[in-house]
Design a protein around this motif. Sequence first.
Motif, short mmCIF file in Angstrom:
data_model
loop_
_atom_site.label_atom_id
_atom_site.label_comp_id
_atom_site.label_asym_id
_atom_site.label_seq_id
_atom_site.Cartn_x
_atom_site.Cartn_y
_atom_site.Cartn_z
N PHE A 1 -10.16 2.78 -2.59
CA PHE A 1 -9.67 2.31 -2.73
C PHE A 1 -9.13 1.85 -3.68
CE2 PHE A 1 -10.55 1.94 2.15
CZ PHE A 1 -9.38 1.88 2.94
N TYR B 1 -4.38 -6.93 -0.86
CA TYR B 1 -3.72 -5.67 0.76
C TYR B 1 -5.49 -6.00 0.94
CZ TYR B 1 -4.29 -1.28 2.88
OH TYR B 1 -4.89 -0.49 4.09
N SER C 1 -13.59 7.45 2.49
CA SER C 1 -12.33 6.67 1.43
C SER C 1 -12.84 5.70 0.62
CB SER C 1 -10.88 5.64 2.64
OG SER C 1 -10.71 7.62 4.73
N ASN D 1 -6.38 5.68 -1.28
CA ASN D 1 -5.54 4.94 -0.97
C ASN D 1 -5.30 3.77 -1.91
OD1 ASN D 1 -6.22 4.40 2.60
ND2 ASN D 1 -8.04 4.23 1.53
N SER E 1 0.66 -1.18 -0.15
CA SER E 1 -0.09 0.36 -0.08
C SER E 1 0.37 0.88 0.10
CB SER E 1 -0.96 -0.18 1.48
OG SER E 1 0.03 -0.04 2.89
N LYS F 1 -7.96 4.62 10.63
CA LYS F 1 -6.61 4.66 10.03
C LYS F 1 -6.04 5.62 10.54
CE LYS F 1 -5.02 3.35 6.01
NZ LYS F 1 -4.66 3.91 4.87
N VAL G 1 -3.01 0.80 -2.81
CA VAL G 1 -3.05 -0.33 -2.21
C VAL G 1 -2.91 -1.78 -3.78
CG1 VAL G 1 -4.48 -0.08 -0.69
CG2 VAL G 1 -5.54 -1.20 -2.69
N ILE H 1 -0.64 1.01 7.28
CA ILE H 1 -2.80 1.35 7.18
C ILE H 1 -3.29 1.88 8.86
CG2 ILE H 1 -2.09 -0.52 8.81
CD1 ILE H 1 -4.77 -2.47 7.55
N GLN I 1 -3.86 7.87 7.06
CA GLN I 1 -3.93 8.21 6.22
C GLN I 1 -3.09 9.35 5.17
OE1 GLN I 1 -6.81 7.61 5.04
NE2 GLN I 1 -8.23 7.56 6.25
N SER I 2 -2.93 8.64 4.16
CA SER I 2 -1.82 9.19 3.31
C SER I 2 -2.06 10.14 2.76
CB SER I 2 -0.61 8.18 3.14
OG SER I 2 -1.34 7.75 2.08
#
Length: 868
Positions: free
Chosen positions: A683, A608, A681, A602, A572, A671, A604, A576, A579-580
């Motif tokens: 993914f 994941y 969020s 996110n 990822s 997260k 991934v 985890i 929050q990036s």
Amino acid sequence: MQQPTPPRWADQLLEWFCAPYLLEEVQGDLYERFEKNLRLFGEKTARREYIKSVFGFIRPFAFKRNKELSPPLYIQIMISNYFKIAFRNLLKYKGYSFINIFGLAAGMAVTMLIGLWVHDELSYNKHFSNYDRLGHLFQFVKFDVEKATYDVMPIPLAAELRNKYPDFEAVSLSSNTHSLILASGEKKLVKTGNYVEPSFVDMVSVKMITGNRNGLKDVNAILISESLAEDLFGLENPLDKVIKIDNKESVKVVGVYENFPYNTSFKEVLFLAPWSLYEASRENVRRDKDEWDSNSYQIYAQLKPGADFDKVSAKIKDIRVNRADPPAYRPEFFVHPMSKWHLYSNFKDGVNTGGLIEFVWLFGIIGAFVLLLACINFMNLSTARSEKRAKEVGIRKAVGSVRGQLIMQFFSESFLVVLFAFVLSISIVLLALPVFNQVADKQVGILWTNPFFWLTGLGFSLITGLVAGSYPAFYLSSFQAVKVLKGTFRAGRFASVPRKVLVVLQFTVSVTLIIGTVVVFRQIQYAKNRAVGYDRNKLIEVNMNTPELYKHFKVLKSDLQQTGAVYEIGVSAGSITTQSGGTTNISWKGKSQQGKPLLMANLVSHEYGKTIGWQILQGRDFSRTFSTDSAAMILNESALKLMGFKEPLNEIVTTNGRAYKVIGVIKDMIKENPFSPVAPSFFIVDSRSVNVILVKLSPDMPTSESLSKVEAVFRKHNPESPFVYSFVDELYGKKFGDEERIGKLALFFTILAALISCLGLFGLASFVAEQRTKEIGVRKVLGASVAHLWALLSKDFVMLVCIALLIGSPIAYYFMNQWVMRYNYRADISWWIFVGAGAGALLITLLTVSFQAIKAALMNPVKSLRSE
């Protein structure tokens, strides 16, 4: 010529010590001797012999041969005498003395520890010479309803501030504090540090030990801390040694600096690398060099002398909004002063709402109350014992002591106890500091060289001695000797009222602290028990620092699966537990054109979800069997609620110009802050920007064995780097660090407060039992049982504690309700907390009082009723 006379101060001394009915006779005899010596030996000898006779009468004091005893020496001897008598009284009543000294020392020690903690918090970052002029760039952004606050900035803003705003004396770009692999020869260490511009070194007052402080102007240079130099090179000279970063870039050590102090925002910065190297080695940094809407970097600034932070912030507020094509989130830049970084870090809807300063006030108040409890004990026991000493006062007065002497005697006893307590408190603090520092995550010590510390400690001791000694000193010294010795003196029906009031105050504070501590721990446990949305058990993270892990990931994954130690492996972008990144550049069918909500993105791999064990509520997980999953999206519950899809599967969501089909919905995963709602969020599969490997260890193999096999595979494919991993459950646990530290400290102080209260209660119960000895004897002779006598002696104290409960419970509810309201996700303050605290306080009271009550009830009435 005037007739020579004895020294006036010697006459005053005689008047002070001699009983009135003896004074005339004694003084007449001494005057006759003086006149005889005056005729035979002269004035000097006569005066000396007179002084000698005076001291021979009141006490055989020593004095220097052939020297007249001066008033200062007399005062010294007198004070020494008071303290000797006080010391004997302490030894005579050892039990009361221990309770008094230890209880007061415990209160002083707690207050001292809290004071050291508060001093450390208030002095945070003050080591920097430019402390008053340093700031950190922040921005308010409005994604939907409220303004959010972020400390990440676009790179071009730094040049804008330098070139167009003269209030800025210096500006420096900085990365976040990174964990990087630093290798030199056979040594390979994972250490934290920053990439910064050269101006940063002078801005934060880096103290160089050796080398060139301007060395960061060279792209292949690095400054390292003293501790890092020792870890990497031992006793060798580190200058000009080569270090390899993440097995990619080679840099030369151009300087060594002192480690930043522990109570600074830069305590984890163990190296400083050039910003130019950061640009050269990272494509995303080069890409963001002219990008105003890529907010991923730190900017520190130093204002010119006299510049005001608020006025400067007002000038730079709309820099981005005033440029072409302003973003929908409308950023407002401002400079957050270093003086507020640590204690005032919380913002709500664009307003600073405080932060750790609340805990500074909280613990300051706790310290004051704990000290108050100790002082109440001291005063209660001092006044209780002083009534017992009424006959002593009568006898002293009868043999000639005047009121001033008695006042001084009682004060000297009080000061002696406080002095012993102060010395003992310092010893307790020295013993407690290692554990305290570990619990509080501090590196504090006694401020031996700080005059304020000693002035405060000694000043408090003086005040406490005066307050605690004032009652016996002024009240008891006023007794008439005749009444006391005839037995007609009575303390009065209201003599015990002040003590009862103080006991109620003591237990009100103790009960409030107990309830508060329970609420804090319950809030922490409530958040810990919150469903996180994935399985943390046996899940580890490994950062992909080096290029070897990127290049060989497929082979690495295959080898890991063949060990039998791994259940699944995924990758990822970011941990985890954090929050990036997020985006407002997202749309879907039915979206309001006015709202610009932020959704967390996110990136991934296909595996994941299976690796972390997320919970699918609708649809399916990513799968390599579906080639279309490169354009698939999975939403969390919060995103689904925001988008308002009734049937989300196969809906199209567009982000950053690319359309994705929704294939599943998962349960919300925590997260970020576990005390706050989960952010909306999504993914998507994207293996190009990943930087974290997630490994789910096999449930069928012991963890230690699994880790050993996993480490062997990582070392095989990445031999130049140490195998560094983190358990996800430990990373998640760190989110509760501040609250748990506060809870542990509160528990520690609450236990000590309860102990101090119980010590005082024990002493008072002992005094009451002693005071009512004859009453108990009479009751036993008349047939009273032990249980009846126990209840008789205990009921008054139980009543006082019940009153304290009635007062303390609403106070505790008010303040703790204010505290829990800070959290979006919070536990209720249940009624059983107050019942439990009350029951506990009553149980502690009964246990404390019962020893003395039962001891008195079991006493032989023959001994109780025997007269002296």
